[in-house]
Design a protein around this motif. Structure first.
Motif, mmCIF file in Angstrom:
data_model
loop_
_atom_site.group_PDB
_atom_site.id
_atom_site.type_symbol
_atom_site.label_atom_id
_atom_site.label_comp_id
_atom_site.label_asym_id
_atom_site.label_seq_id
_atom_site.Cartn_x
_atom_site.Cartn_y
_atom_site.Cartn_z
ATOM 1 N N VAL A 6 0.857 -1.188 0.000
ATOM 2 C CA VAL A 6 0.000 0.000 0.000
ATOM 3 C C VAL A 6 0.890 1.234 0.000
ATOM 4 O O VAL A 6 1.682 1.441 0.916
ATOM 5 C CB VAL A 6 -0.920 0.034 1.234
ATOM 6 N N TYR A 29 0.992 -7.402 4.465
ATOM 7 C CA TYR A 29 1.139 -6.237 3.595
ATOM 8 C C TYR A 29 2.373 -5.447 3.973
ATOM 9 O O TYR A 29 2.910 -5.571 5.069
ATOM 10 C CB TYR A 29 -0.105 -5.342 3.644
ATOM 11 N N LEU A 56 -2.637 0.428 -4.448
ATOM 12 C CA LEU A 56 -2.424 -0.951 -4.015
ATOM 13 C C LEU A 56 -1.709 -1.718 -5.110
ATOM 14 O O LEU A 56 -2.065 -1.599 -6.295
ATOM 15 C CB LEU A 56 -3.767 -1.627 -3.722
ATOM 16 N N ILE A 69 -10.052 -0.299 -4.462
ATOM 17 C CA ILE A 69 -9.107 -1.051 -3.638
ATOM 18 C C ILE A 69 -9.845 -1.866 -2.579
ATOM 19 O O ILE A 69 -9.588 -3.062 -2.394
ATOM 20 C CB ILE A 69 -8.094 -0.095 -2.993
#
Length: 219
Positions: A6, A29, A56, A69
């Motif tokens: 991200v 992530y 993203l 997203i």
């Protein structure tokens, strides 16, 4: 499952919505900080041609626009779905998400939040009081409508958290840092209780400005 990346400015409400969705899904992530003042650089424009956040990236796939997203994450991470199965509840979710983007952010948060928080803290400039005053009629209309749409139910689409809650909550948390919250949000008891429920969720506690700033330093 491969890691998500991200790209966002630490403290961005839209970025926080994406991070909180990933946290709630328990997905791995990486947070890639985009510093204020760099969103028009060629590097970032190659990710987002309009110079905004978040972006993203996942498995060679790049996506911008917060609603897209959040919907992608809910589809690719189907555990604990965030989209109601009931058609009317899903339509309400969609409606609230659009209220957020078109009426809460545009003309309200991008004025009041910018003038009260971004300008003084990041730019060292005084807020434009006339611009804030001009934004207040729409702000009152938006907060009143959000309170009406929420009603007595725990979340915007009913009994369970949906993408609408994840998108709106970071925006209202941002507003709590402004004096205007006292006349816009604080008088709406249902919004205050709802925001407290959202902020108590582990996914939101993991994505506060302080926590995301720590992620940015470690990146």
């Amino acid at each position: 499952m491969s890691e998500f990346t991200v790209y966002s400015v630490p403290g961005s409400p839209f970025g926080r919505a994406a991070l909180a969705t990933l946290e709630g899904k328990g997905a791995p992530y990486r947070f890639a900080p985009v510093m204020p003042g760099t969103m028009r650089t060629p590097e970032h424009l190659s990710r987002h041609p309009f110079g905004r956040v978040p972006v993203l990236q996942h498995d060679g796939f790049s996506l911008y626009e917060s609603q897209a997203i959040l919907r992608y994450l809910d589809r690719v991470l189907p555990n604990s779905t965030l989209t109601p199965g009931d058609c009317k509840a899903a339509a309400r979710m969609d409606q609230v998400m659009n209220v957020n983007d078109w009426y809460l952010f545009h003309g309200v948060a991008d004025v009041i939040g910018f003038q009260r928080v971004v300008k003084p803290r990041l730019m060292g400039l005084a807020p434009d009081e006339a611009a804030i005053e001009a934004a207040m009629p729409q702000a009152h209309a938006v907060f009143n409508e959000l309170a009406r749409l929420l009603g007595e139910q725990p979340y915007f689409a009913g009994d369970a958290v949906s993408l609408a809650d994840l998108l709106v909550a970071p925006q209202l948390t941002f507003f709590t840092q402004t004096p205007e919250w006292s006349v816009l949000g604080a008088p709406q008891a249902n919004l205050v209780s709802w925001l407290a429920r959202m902020e108590a969720r582990p996914s939101f506690q993991a994505t506060t400005w302080e926590r995301v700033s720590e992620m940015a330093k470690a990146a």
